[in-house]
Design a protein around this motif. Structure first.
Motif, PDB file in Angstrom:
ATOM      1  N   LYS A 566       0.836  -1.211   0.000  1.00 12.37           N
ATOM      2  CA  LYS A 566       0.000   0.000   0.000  1.00 12.37           C
ATOM      3  C   LYS A 566       0.870   1.262   0.000  1.00 12.37           C
ATOM      4  N   GLU A 567       2.038   1.154   0.653  1.00 13.03           N
ATOM      5  CA  GLU A 567       2.936   2.310   0.724  1.00 13.03           C
ATOM      6  C   GLU A 567       3.685   2.527  -0.596  1.00 13.03           C
ATOM      7  N   GLN A 568       4.042   1.447  -1.280  1.00 21.06           N
ATOM      8  CA  GLN A 568       4.908   1.544  -2.459  1.00 21.06           C
ATOM      9  C   GLN A 568       4.156   1.612  -3.786  1.00 21.06           C
ATOM     10  N   THR A 571      -3.018   2.378  -6.438  1.00 21.10           N
ATOM     11  CA  THR A 571      -4.165   1.456  -6.389  1.00 21.10           C
ATOM     12  C   THR A 571      -4.163   0.478  -7.552  1.00 21.10           C
ATOM     13  N   LYS A 572      -3.853   0.974  -8.739  1.00 17.32           N
ATOM     14  CA  LYS A 572      -3.883   0.127  -9.938  1.00 17.32           C
ATOM     15  C   LYS A 572      -2.956  -1.074  -9.805  1.00 17.32           C
ATOM     16  N   TYR A 573      -1.749  -0.846  -9.296  1.00 17.56           N
ATOM     17  CA  TYR A 573      -0.781  -1.941  -9.196  1.00 17.56           C
ATOM     18  C   TYR A 573      -0.956  -2.739  -7.906  1.00 17.56           C
ATOM     19  N   ALA A 574      -1.399  -2.082  -6.852  1.00 15.17           N
ATOM     20  CA  ALA A 574      -1.651  -2.799  -5.589  1.00 15.17           C
ATOM     21  C   ALA A 574      -2.752  -3.829  -5.765  1.00 15.17           C
ATOM     22  N   GLU A 575      -3.742  -3.494  -6.598  1.00  8.73           N
ATOM     23  CA  GLU A 575      -4.854  -4.420  -6.824  1.00  8.73           C
ATOM     24  C   GLU A 575      -4.404  -5.701  -7.531  1.00  8.73           C
ATOM     25  N   LEU A 576      -3.302  -5.613  -8.264  1.00  7.72           N
ATOM     26  CA  LEU A 576      -2.799  -6.822  -8.928  1.00  7.72           C
ATOM     27  C   LEU A 576      -2.393  -7.896  -7.921  1.00  7.72           C
ATOM     28  N   LEU A 577      -2.057  -7.457  -6.710  1.00  3.56           N
ATOM     29  CA  LEU A 577      -1.611  -8.394  -5.666  1.00  3.56           C
ATOM     30  C   LEU A 577      -2.743  -8.832  -4.735  1.00  3.56           C
TER      31      LEU A 577
END
Length: 841
Positions: A566-568, A571-577
């Motif tokens: 969440k820090e790095q 939203t677009k890329y965090a959702e991939l995980l």
């Protein structure tokens, strides 16, 4: 007429009467020419006949040359052979088995008598041992020439021969010769024992020992050759030992018997694991102790290693000997017993109680000394640092079974893609050659080789000869998949196709699916760091590269990793995980049976054809339904869960390490193909590698994993079953190991007759008293097995004895679920005593 023309005329017109005169007149140069003709025409344009075999005999300069020219299957024309021998015999004749094997022993001796040849000893033995001619009796053969009984017959004891399985009963022949004093009986007895020390095959050594017994030696004769009998105990062929002990036991109480020497050679025998050998030795020692008081203490000390054997009957027998003949005040016996106290089973312990009076037992193999050791410790996987390192590494990926080499190879190609020049590509030729060797195969290595060849063709401006050859023998990467290609390989093809596009576009992005710890793990924080680089370049990952990376993420410190993501990441890329941090993500998409490995399994019978007999053998089948077609947008797991055919060996381990948490369907596939039947199991080496690969993951067992392990525990191959028991010992004390589920599975298999109970009890008994935690776990395991057995089966007594031993060691009471079954089984005569012991715990 030229030699070639003359020989062709004789051969092609089959002028058999002319061949010997022709051969006799040949000069060495002429013979060389005939040999050249034979090499040129035989087995090509011409076939062998009497003329060609005679020509090969007369013209070959050496035995080796003759053996190459002679067909080996064509009978020799004896009249023409003897006609030739009157004028010429090769000097190598007496050492040529391929020639002399065409004739009987008497004919060979006749030729030797005439001076045609000098028989080699080993060939003499072969001809004599296999001599069988309806027109000659054994006596006629043996008495025709003095040399037979004077020397040849004794060669039978110095060389391996057909004596063990020939048509003639050599035991009877030799016994009759000794009885009629035609050969020396004493020499015969001694020779039969000495032959065993010549390192012959097991069958031969057994035969010679049987011969000694067949001669019915008297006590005096046994005593005369007792040292020769003792020598057999130094043999690696331990199957001989019971027979030797049986012979020795006839004279063991005699005054002339060398008891000290016998006890000395018995020391190493006592440590063997084989029950029938130890049982025979204990009987011999008991007989010695009964007759010779002076050796009581030595015998008691010598048999102590029997307490390392977990067979209850053997321990009890050994304990009875010590209790009867050992002095309970002997410090030697008492201190030696202390060393074995931790290995004593309950009955043996009770019999030896008086030897422990006044001192505390020292349990040297119990829980105090057991150390829990991890099956495998993961290690960091270091990326390939330089192009030179990659050039050295690249050829190995096509031959080395290390699974993460596949990923390292792809990672290095992506990292160094823009730096490769023509010189580097030239230096990669050994790797292209290694890839070329996979042609005609299939699976992941062939797919990777196709990928690498396509990459070489893409990068190299002036194509090398090896790449041109590879281009003609490999499909293009695009066309690698066929209609029948298993779904799982289609999935890896999609992965490699995506990576190939990255290489073509020279994208400077990391591969996400490359493990950072062996055997296959990705740390969640490392995955976040890699994904951040995609975010910085506003690029999206290759779909299957991302999906495999997610499947390989180790489920440790996930809360911290989620916060870090969440820090790095935006939203677009965090959702991939999301699948990494949402434990229900896959449960919303797939049937739980695939995620939990809880496939249905059932018993049935399979027809097996052996020689001309049809046999029905029990088998356990796993039920897996799979789709025949997948949509274009199917995820990587869809391909895995629907692939059960055409995947073998190392590829299965690679797939296991791609989906470690969802490996149930992969394990089911391996089980169904090689382990579904107890006595017809295949690919033992592959099964061992697969079990080891699974254990290295250190994950909780699923139902299908228990099924796989249970098959290993019953396996006839001791190496595989031993490994399976080591896996059981490693896992059975873990909190997440469902010991009762495994026990139920084993009990049902025994009840159905899938495998005999003895295979399991023999293996498990070796681990009793490993630790108190193991004893408690094994008690639960046995209770579950007995509950699932439900009915009296062969060797049920062994299961009950093992359960009783564990109850005694754990100071437990029987499991309540067994009470009704135990009452029912009491009606079985051979079970009454052991059930009474269990019920009174």
């Amino acid at each position: 007429m030229l030699i070639e023309d003359e020989f062709k005329t004789i051969y092609l017109n089959y002028r058999i009467k002319e061949i010997v005169p022709f051969l006799i007149k040949l000069t060495p140069k002429d013979k060389k020419e005939v040999v050249a003709l034979l090499k040129k025409y035989m087995n090509k344009e011409w076939g062998h006949n009497n003329i060609s075999v005679l020509a090969a005999l007369a013209c070959s300069k050496t035995r080796a040359e003759y053996e190459k020219l002679s067909p080996g299957y064509y009978s020799m024309p004896i009249a023409q052979v003897e006609e030739l021998f009157e004028f010429y015999t090769p000097d190598w004749l007496g050492e040529s088995y391929s020639f002399l094997n065409n004739f009987d022993y008497l004919k060979a001796l006749e030729w030797q008598q005439k001076g045609y040849l000098k028989l080699n000893d080993e060939i003499t033995v072969s001809l004599l041992s296999s001599s069988w001619a309806p027109e000659h009796t054994a006596e006629e053969i043996l008495l025709a020439y003095p040399a037979t009984l004077e020397s040849h017959i004794w060669l039978l004891f110095e060389y391996e021969s057909d004596i063990t399985y020939g048509r003639r009963n050599w035991k009877e022949v030799l016994k009759n010769l000794a009885a009629s004093q035609k050969i020396d009986r004493s020499r015969l007895l001694k020779s039969s024992l000495k032959a065993i020390n010549f390192n012959f095959s097991k069958e031969h050594n057994t035969w010679f020992l049987e011969l000694f017994t067949y001669l019915e030696p008297t006590n005096e004769e046994i005593l005369k050759w007792q040292y020769e009998l003792f020598m057999i105990f130094h043999s690696t062929q331990t199957s001989l030992f019971p027979g030797v002990l049986k012979i020795i036991s006839q004279v063991i109480t005699e005054k002339e018997f060398k008891t000290e020497d016998f006890l000395q050679v018995s020391l190493s025998v006592m440590t063997l694991p084989t029950k029938n050998i130890i049982n025979a030795l204990l009987s011999a020692l008991e007989k010695t102790a009964k007759a010779k008081n002076a050796f009581h203490e030595n015998i008691c000390l010598l048999l102590m290693p029997v307490f390392l054997n977990k067979d209850k009957a053997l321990q009890t027998k050994g304990a009875k000997i010590i209790a009867k003949y050992g002095n309970s005040e002997s410090e030697k016996i008492r201190s030696e017993l202390q060393l074995y106290a931790g290995s004593l089973l309950s009955d043996a312990e009770s019999l030896l109680e008086k030897f422990f009076t006044g001192q505390e037992k020292s349990y040297n193999s119990g829980s105090q000394n057991y150390e829990e050791v991890s099956w495998y410790l993961p290690e960091p996987i270091i990326p390939i640092q330089t192009i030179d390192d990659f050039i050295f590494f690249a050829p190995q990926v096509f031959s080395n079974p290390t699974n993460y080499y596949f990923d390292q190879f792809l990672e290095a190609l992506v990292n160094f893609n823009s730096e490769f020049d023509e010189d580097h590509l030239s230096k990669l030729e050994p790797a292209f050659k290694a890839a070329l060797k996979t042609k005609g195969t299939g699976g992941l290595r062939h797919l990777l080789a196709t990928f690498f060849v396509s990459y070489g063709l893409l990068k190299q401006k002036e194509r090398s000869q090896i790449l041109l050859q590879a281009e003609s023998e490999f499909p293009s990467l695009e066309n690698w998949c066929e209609k029948k290609t298993p779904f799982v390989f289609q999935a890896y093809h999609k992965l490699l196709s995506g990576i190939f596009e990255m290489l073509k576009q020279d994208k400077k992005l990391p591969l996400l699916s490359v493990p950072d710890h062996s055997p296959c793990w990705i740390t969640a924080k490392n995955l976040v760091d890699k994904l951040k680089k995609y975010q910085q370049q506003n690029e999206m990952p290759t779909p299957f590269d991302l999906q495999i990376a997610i499947l390989r993420v180790q489920k440790e410190n996930l809360n911290e990793a989620e916060q870090y993501a969440k820090e790095q990441l935006d939203t677009k890329y965090a959702e991939l995980l999301e699948p990494v941090f949402n434990p229900d993500h896959f449960r919303e998409k797939y049937d739980n049976v695939y995620l939990d490995g809880n496939f249905d399994w059932s018993f049935s019978y399979k027809k097996v054809y052996k020689w001309n007999i049809t046999e029905e053998v029990p088998e356990v089948l796993v039920t897996i339904s799979n789709k025949k077609e997948l949509p274009e947008n199917a995820d990587f797991l869809d391909y895995i869960f629907n692939s059960y055919h055409g995947v073998y060996d190392d590829d299965l381990i690679s797939i296991l390490y791609t989906v470690p948490y969802f490996s149930g369907s992969v394990v089911a596939k391996k089980y169904g193909e090689t382990l579904s039947r107890s006595d017809y199991q295949y690919d033992i080496k592959g099964n061992m590698s697969f079990l080891d690969a699974w254990m290295k993951l250190s994950l909780p067992f699923q139902s299908v994993h228990y099924l796989f392990l249970s098959a290993g525990l019953f396996n006839k191959n001791r190496t595989f079953s031993g490994m399976a028991f080591e896996a059981l010992v490693n896992k059975v004390v873990s909190d997440d190991f469902e010991v009762r589920e495994l026990g139920t599975m084993i009990g049902k298999k025994i009840s159905f007759g899938w495998a005999p109970a003895k295979r399991f009890t023999d293996g498990l008994s070796g681990f009793i008293n490993l630790s108190s935690k193991h004893n408690l776990a094994f008690e639960k395991l046995l209770a579950a097995i007995l509950t699932a057995v439900e009915k009296p089966v062969f060797n049920l007594k062994k299961l009950l004895e093992l359960y009783d031993e564990l109850l005694n060691q754990n100071q437990s009471v029987p499991d309540e679920t067994l009470s009704e079954l135990l009452k029912e089984w009491e009606n079985e005569n051979n079970l009454k005593k052991i059930i009474h012991q269990i019920e009174n715990r």
